[in-house]
Design a protein around this motif. Structure first.
Motif, PDB file in Angstrom:
ATOM      1  N   ILE A   1       2.492  11.744  14.942  1.00 56.88           N
ATOM      2  CA  ILE A   1       3.074  12.363  13.749  1.00 56.88           C
ATOM      3  C   ILE A   1       4.596  12.338  13.898  1.00 56.88           C
ATOM      4  O   ILE A   1       5.149  12.928  14.831  1.00 56.88           O
ATOM      5  CB  ILE A   1       2.564  13.806  13.565  1.00 56.88           C
ATOM      6  N   ASP A   2       5.262  11.653  12.986  1.00 58.19           N
ATOM      7  CA  ASP A   2       6.722  11.532  13.002  1.00 58.19           C
ATOM      8  C   ASP A   2       7.358  12.908  12.807  1.00 58.19           C
ATOM      9  O   ASP A   2       7.012  13.629  11.874  1.00 58.19           O
ATOM     10  CB  ASP A   2       7.160  10.567  11.894  1.00 58.19           C
ATOM     11  N   GLN A   3       8.278  13.252  13.686  1.00 59.91           N
ATOM     12  CA  GLN A   3       8.995  14.522  13.592  1.00 59.91           C
ATOM     13  C   GLN A   3      10.442  14.322  13.160  1.00 59.91           C
ATOM     14  O   GLN A   3      11.290  15.187  13.370  1.00 59.91           O
ATOM     15  CB  GLN A   3       8.940  15.252  14.939  1.00 59.91           C
ATOM     16  N   GLY A   4      10.730  13.134  12.596  1.00 55.46           N
ATOM     17  CA  GLY A   4      12.074  12.849  12.115  1.00 55.46           C
ATOM     18  C   GLY A   4      12.777  11.743  12.876  1.00 55.46           C
ATOM     19  O   GLY A   4      13.792  11.224  12.440  1.00 55.46           O
ATOM     20  N   GLY A   5      12.250  11.377  14.038  1.00 54.80           N
ATOM     21  CA  GLY A   5      12.875  10.333  14.857  1.00 54.80           C
ATOM     22  C   GLY A   5      12.206   8.985  14.730  1.00 54.80           C
ATOM     23  O   GLY A   5      12.545   8.035  15.435  1.00 54.80           O
ATOM     24  N   GLY A   6      11.227   8.888  13.826  1.00 55.69           N
ATOM     25  CA  GLY A   6      10.492   7.634  13.679  1.00 55.69           C
ATOM     26  C   GLY A   6       9.481   7.454  14.794  1.00 55.69           C
ATOM     27  O   GLY A   6       9.271   8.328  15.625  1.00 55.69           O
ATOM     28  N   PHE A   7       8.855   6.292  14.794  1.00 54.26           N
ATOM     29  CA  PHE A   7       7.805   5.980  15.771  1.00 54.26           C
ATOM     30  C   PHE A   7       7.981   4.542  16.209  1.00 54.26           C
ATOM     31  O   PHE A   7       7.919   3.632  15.399  1.00 54.26           O
ATOM     32  CB  PHE A   7       6.430   6.211  15.139  1.00 54.26           C
ATOM     33  N   LYS A   8       8.255   4.365  17.497  1.00 56.81           N
ATOM     34  CA  LYS A   8       8.486   3.028  18.056  1.00 56.81           C
ATOM     35  C   LYS A   8       7.247   2.494  18.776  1.00 56.81           C
ATOM     36  O   LYS A   8       6.836   1.371  18.563  1.00 56.81           O
ATOM     37  CB  LYS A   8       9.671   3.074  19.019  1.00 56.81           C
ATOM     38  N   SER A   9       6.658   3.314  19.645  1.00 60.32           N
ATOM     39  CA  SER A   9       5.515   2.826  20.422  1.00 60.32           C
ATOM     40  C   SER A   9       4.670   3.986  20.931  1.00 60.32           C
ATOM     41  O   SER A   9       5.062   5.141  20.865  1.00 60.32           O
ATOM     42  CB  SER A   9       5.987   1.968  21.606  1.00 60.32           C
ATOM     43  N   LEU A  10       3.507   3.613  21.442  1.00 58.51           N
ATOM     44  CA  LEU A  10       2.540   4.557  21.962  1.00 58.51           C
ATOM     45  C   LEU A  10       2.119   4.083  23.340  1.00 58.51           C
ATOM     46  O   LEU A  10       1.847   2.901  23.540  1.00 58.51           O
ATOM     47  CB  LEU A  10       1.331   4.584  21.014  1.00 58.51           C
ATOM     48  N   LYS A  11       2.080   5.010  24.299  1.00 59.29           N
ATOM     49  CA  LYS A  11       1.647   4.678  25.660  1.00 59.29           C
ATOM     50  C   LYS A  11       0.336   5.403  25.929  1.00 59.29           C
ATOM     51  O   LYS A  11       0.184   6.569  25.587  1.00 59.29           O
ATOM     52  CB  LYS A  11       2.696   5.130  26.684  1.00 59.29           C
ATOM     53  N   LEU A  12      -0.602   4.682  26.555  1.00 61.60           N
ATOM     54  CA  LEU A  12      -1.893   5.267  26.918  1.00 61.60           C
ATOM     55  C   LEU A  12      -2.130   4.998  28.392  1.00 61.60           C
ATOM     56  O   LEU A  12      -1.877   3.889  28.879  1.00 61.60           O
ATOM     57  CB  LEU A  12      -3.025   4.654  26.078  1.00 61.60           C
ATOM     58  N   TYR A  13      -2.616   6.012  29.097  1.00 59.58           N
ATOM     59  CA  TYR A  13      -2.933   5.906  30.518  1.00 59.58           C
ATOM     60  C   TYR A  13      -4.376   6.325  30.750  1.00 59.58           C
ATOM     61  O   TYR A  13      -4.847   7.277  30.135  1.00 59.58           O
ATOM     62  CB  TYR A  13      -2.009   6.815  31.347  1.00 59.58           C
ATOM     63  N   HIS A  14      -5.073   5.579  31.639  1.00 61.10           N
ATOM     64  CA  HIS A  14      -6.429   5.934  32.057  1.00 61.10           C
ATOM     65  C   HIS A  14      -6.393   6.045  33.576  1.00 61.10           C
ATOM     66  O   HIS A  14      -6.166   5.056  34.264  1.00 61.10           O
ATOM     67  CB  HIS A  14      -7.435   4.865  31.611  1.00 61.10           C
ATOM     68  N   ASN A  15      -6.578   7.266  34.070  1.00 60.79           N
ATOM     69  CA  ASN A  15      -6.478   7.554  35.510  1.00 60.79           C
ATOM     70  C   ASN A  15      -5.172   7.007  36.093  1.00 60.79           C
ATOM     71  O   ASN A  15      -5.141   6.436  37.171  1.00 60.79           O
ATOM     72  CB  ASN A  15      -7.689   7.000  36.271  1.00 60.79           C
ATOM     73  N   GLY A  16      -4.096   7.152  35.333  1.00 60.86           N
ATOM     74  CA  GLY A  16      -2.770   6.749  35.788  1.00 60.86           C
ATOM     75  C   GLY A  16      -2.399   5.305  35.507  1.00 60.86           C
ATOM     76  O   GLY A  16      -1.245   4.920  35.671  1.00 60.86           O
ATOM     77  N   LYS A  17      -3.351   4.489  35.090  1.00 58.22           N
ATOM     78  CA  LYS A  17      -3.088   3.070  34.823  1.00 58.22           C
ATOM     79  C   LYS A  17      -2.748   2.880  33.348  1.00 58.22           C
ATOM     80  O   LYS A  17      -3.467   3.351  32.473  1.00 58.22           O
ATOM     81  CB  LYS A  17      -4.316   2.235  35.190  1.00 58.22           C
ATOM     82  N   ARG A  18      -1.652   2.175  33.081  1.00 58.99           N
ATOM     83  CA  ARG A  18      -1.204   1.963  31.697  1.00 58.99           C
ATOM     84  C   ARG A  18      -2.125   0.966  30.996  1.00 58.99           C
ATOM     85  O   ARG A  18      -2.494  -0.069  31.549  1.00 58.99           O
ATOM     86  CB  ARG A  18       0.233   1.430  31.716  1.00 58.99           C
ATOM     87  N   ILE A  19      -2.496   1.284  29.767  1.00 60.93           N
ATOM     88  CA  ILE A  19      -3.327   0.423  28.923  1.00 60.93           C
ATOM     89  C   ILE A  19      -2.495   0.047  27.713  1.00 60.93           C
ATOM     90  O   ILE A  19      -1.873   0.910  27.089  1.00 60.93           O
ATOM     91  CB  ILE A  19      -4.610   1.161  28.490  1.00 60.93           C
ATOM     92  N   ASN A  20      -2.463  -1.239  27.388  1.00 60.49           N
ATOM     93  CA  ASN A  20      -1.692  -1.688  26.232  1.00 60.49           C
ATOM     94  C   ASN A  20      -2.293  -1.162  24.942  1.00 60.49           C
ATOM     95  O   ASN A  20      -3.500  -1.248  24.736  1.00 60.49           O
ATOM     96  CB  ASN A  20      -1.640  -3.222  26.171  1.00 60.49           C
TER      97      ASN A  20
END
Length: 127
Positions: free
Chosen positions: A35-54
């Motif tokens: 949800i944009d709070q005024g700064g826009g939205f560039k990207s989203l990061k997701l982690y599963h047990n500490g490992k980054r998922i694209n």
């Protein structure tokens, strides 16, 4: 531009996370809402047990109460034991939201990867 000015100019988005495990606990649907709070939205990061998922940035946004919202859904395989999912949203200015985490426990037989490192020292030779 200082950090405080950057945060004020590009506040981080609000991020929500929900998990819907499959009935056999082999996978989980992972729902992420930004949800944009005024700064826009560039990207989203997701982690599963500490490992980054694209995660691809959702292409379409809806508007609620004058704020844009994006929803992304992935199906992720679970490992045996605890599965911790975490997500972070990033504003256009690079400001990250606080990490939001949820977990689900799977009793399936596929264990999580463990790494064991052993150190052995041999006695030093006597002179």
């Amino acid at each position: 531009e200082g950090l405080l000015q950057k945060i004020n100019k590009f506040p981080p988005p609000e991020v929500k996370l929900a998990l819907k495990p499959s009935s056999d606990l082999t996978t989980s649907e992972v729902y992420m809402k930004v949800i944009d709070q005024g700064g826009g939205f560039k990207s989203l990061k997701l982690y599963h047990n500490g490992k980054r998922i694209n995660v691809d940035k959702p292409k379409s946004a809806s508007s609620k109460d004058g704020k844009q919202e994006w929803v992304s859904k992935l199906t992720i395989p679970l490992v045996g034991g605890k599965n911790v999912f975490g997500t972070v949203g990033v504003s256009r200015g690079g400001t990250e939201s606080p990490l939001v985490e949820k977990e689900v426990f799977s009793n399936q037989k596929i264990p999580s990867a463990n790494c064991f490192i052993s150190f052995f020292s041999s006695p030093s030779p006597s002179h």
